[in-house]
Design an enzyme around this catalytic site. Sequence first.
Site, short mmCIF file in Angstrom:
data_model
loop_
_atom_site.label_atom_id
_atom_site.label_comp_id
_atom_site.label_asym_id
_atom_site.label_seq_id
_atom_site.Cartn_x
_atom_site.Cartn_y
_atom_site.Cartn_z
N LYS A 76 0.86 -1.19 0.00
CA LYS A 76 0.00 0.00 0.00
C LYS A 76 0.90 1.24 0.00
O LYS A 76 1.95 1.24 0.66
CB LYS A 76 -0.89 -0.02 1.25
CG LYS A 76 -1.91 1.10 1.32
CD LYS A 76 -2.80 0.96 2.57
CE LYS A 76 -3.90 2.03 2.61
NZ LYS A 76 -4.77 1.90 3.80
N SER A 151 -9.87 1.90 2.90
CA SER A 151 -9.02 2.71 2.08
C SER A 151 -7.97 1.93 1.29
O SER A 151 -7.39 2.47 0.35
CB SER A 151 -8.29 3.73 2.96
OG SER A 151 -7.40 3.07 3.84
N SER A 175 -10.13 -0.65 6.98
CA SER A 175 -9.55 -0.54 5.64
C SER A 175 -8.84 -1.76 5.09
O SER A 175 -8.42 -1.75 3.93
CB SER A 175 -8.58 0.63 5.58
OG SER A 175 -9.31 1.82 5.48
N1 GLN Z 1 -13.23 4.23 6.33
C1 GLN Z 1 -12.64 4.61 7.59
C2 GLN Z 1 -12.22 6.06 7.53
O1 GLN Z 1 -12.43 6.67 6.52
C3 GLN Z 1 -11.49 3.71 7.92
C4 GLN Z 1 -10.31 4.00 7.13
C5 GLN Z 1 -9.14 3.12 7.50
O2 GLN Z 1 -9.29 2.07 8.12
N2 GLN Z 1 -7.97 3.58 7.14
O3 GLN Z 1 -11.72 6.59 8.48
#
Ligand code: GLN
Length: 484
Positions: A76, A151, A175
């Site tokens: 990532k 994400s 995410s």
């Molecule tokens: N969707 C969640 C957020 O926008 C979690 C994102 C994540 O786990 N990095 O904060």
Amino acid sequence: MHDLTLAELAEALASRACSSEELTTHLLARIEQHDGELNSLITVDADNALAAARQADAERSAGRAGRLTGVPLIHKDIFLTAGVRTSCGSRMLKNFVPPFDATVVERCRQAGMVMLGKANMDEFAMGSSNETSYFGPVRNPWDLTRVPGGSSGGSAAAVAAGFAPVATGTDTGGSIRQPAALCGITGLKPTYGRVSRFGMIAFASSLDQAGVFARSAEDAALLLQAMAGFDPRDSTSAELAVPDYAAALTQPLAGLRIGVVDEFFGEGLDAGVAGALEAAIGVLQGLGAEVTRVHLPQLGLSVPTYYVIAPAEASSNLSRFDGVRYGYRCEAPKDLEDLYKRSRSEGFGAEVKRRIMIGTYVLSAGYYDAYYLKAQRCRRLITDDFRRAFEQVDVLVAPSAPEVAFRLGEKADDPLKMYLSDINTIAVNLAGLPGISVPAGQIQGLPVGLQLIGRHFEEARLLNVAHQFQRETDWHRQRPARFA
Ligand code: GLN
């Protein structure tokens, strides 16, 4: 070759059925050919990958190969990679080339793995659909009109499309588990502290945790083994021995106590998803697990609690991007204040700005007690709920996401709807627990994920349950037709 699991590829490399160079060349060609449709990668690092593959082959010839030597992976784009651009999905770091590797990257390299490139992601890991990336949205390999989740959507889409057997991701509120579910692969978020955060660009430091995407629980175990363990450079990294994850996979499930979290199976859960999960729970029962229902009464607090704590920490972490030290700098600033203001206004996207504003607000004098402190109290209540549940059962089950992959654009203008995509995953981060998502069904050709949640540092047990489940089912073997 691209259809093989990491375990199978490791074997093929060990028996010299193929070389790492052949494998790497094949996957790079596949990425070149197909990633135009998915946009799963921000950077492809072909030259370094081929050099690393040749090096791996040389190590093998010299008798110095480990199990993962020569196996390709994708990181990532939140993990710093020395000499290779690390953007975090943001214009702010569009041209940032780090001087050192994240611990996760370093450990994978030391294990002999070959990095193919850096995966697309929501900007600074804020999102549930991969639509907030400065580099454009990622598409779901099962249906190009739908999101891969976020994400870590690029990592999940890349593994589902057969660009690499495994990839890394990070999970602050879901995410890893949510995109794994939406892309039909296996995704593990370890216990907070199990894997080093050093060199992982910080979003919400008390929640962020690095983990893995794979096509099977066995593969997830192999990659986690390489990444996990104490790191003196991360002050919250746990000083605990790392168990042998692969060895734990084969344990029978007879007598295992599994708790179905009642609150997760109520309103808001898609009926098709609920049906698939009931069937999956039946499979676990068939393997000898004792299934009961358990309650987490404070679960309803988790989304509001997270959306105070995560933005608060983000607003503090992202203050380092000031246009001075590194990252984007605006053209011709008038003075220092103009430099800060314009660099940040132009460098950050809308969702990141929204989080910084919320975070700054909840931390400000006069509001701190009402929001931030209260959220910390709620976090404790949620954690206590889990502690009590784990007095009765060994593993909890829940959906990984309330529905299958939604359409691109469907929630992009409605932050609240988007935030609710994480309703099944966020509480686990607040409590610092490990969770895994495994493919457990399909609805009209779109994958459904089953989430297993364990006690702190019991990743081995989650991998064990997931592996036993995958011996009985073949959902994890399904591949999107377009990328067969
Ligand atoms: N969707 C969640 C957020 O926008 C979690 C994102 C994540 O786990 N990095 O904060």
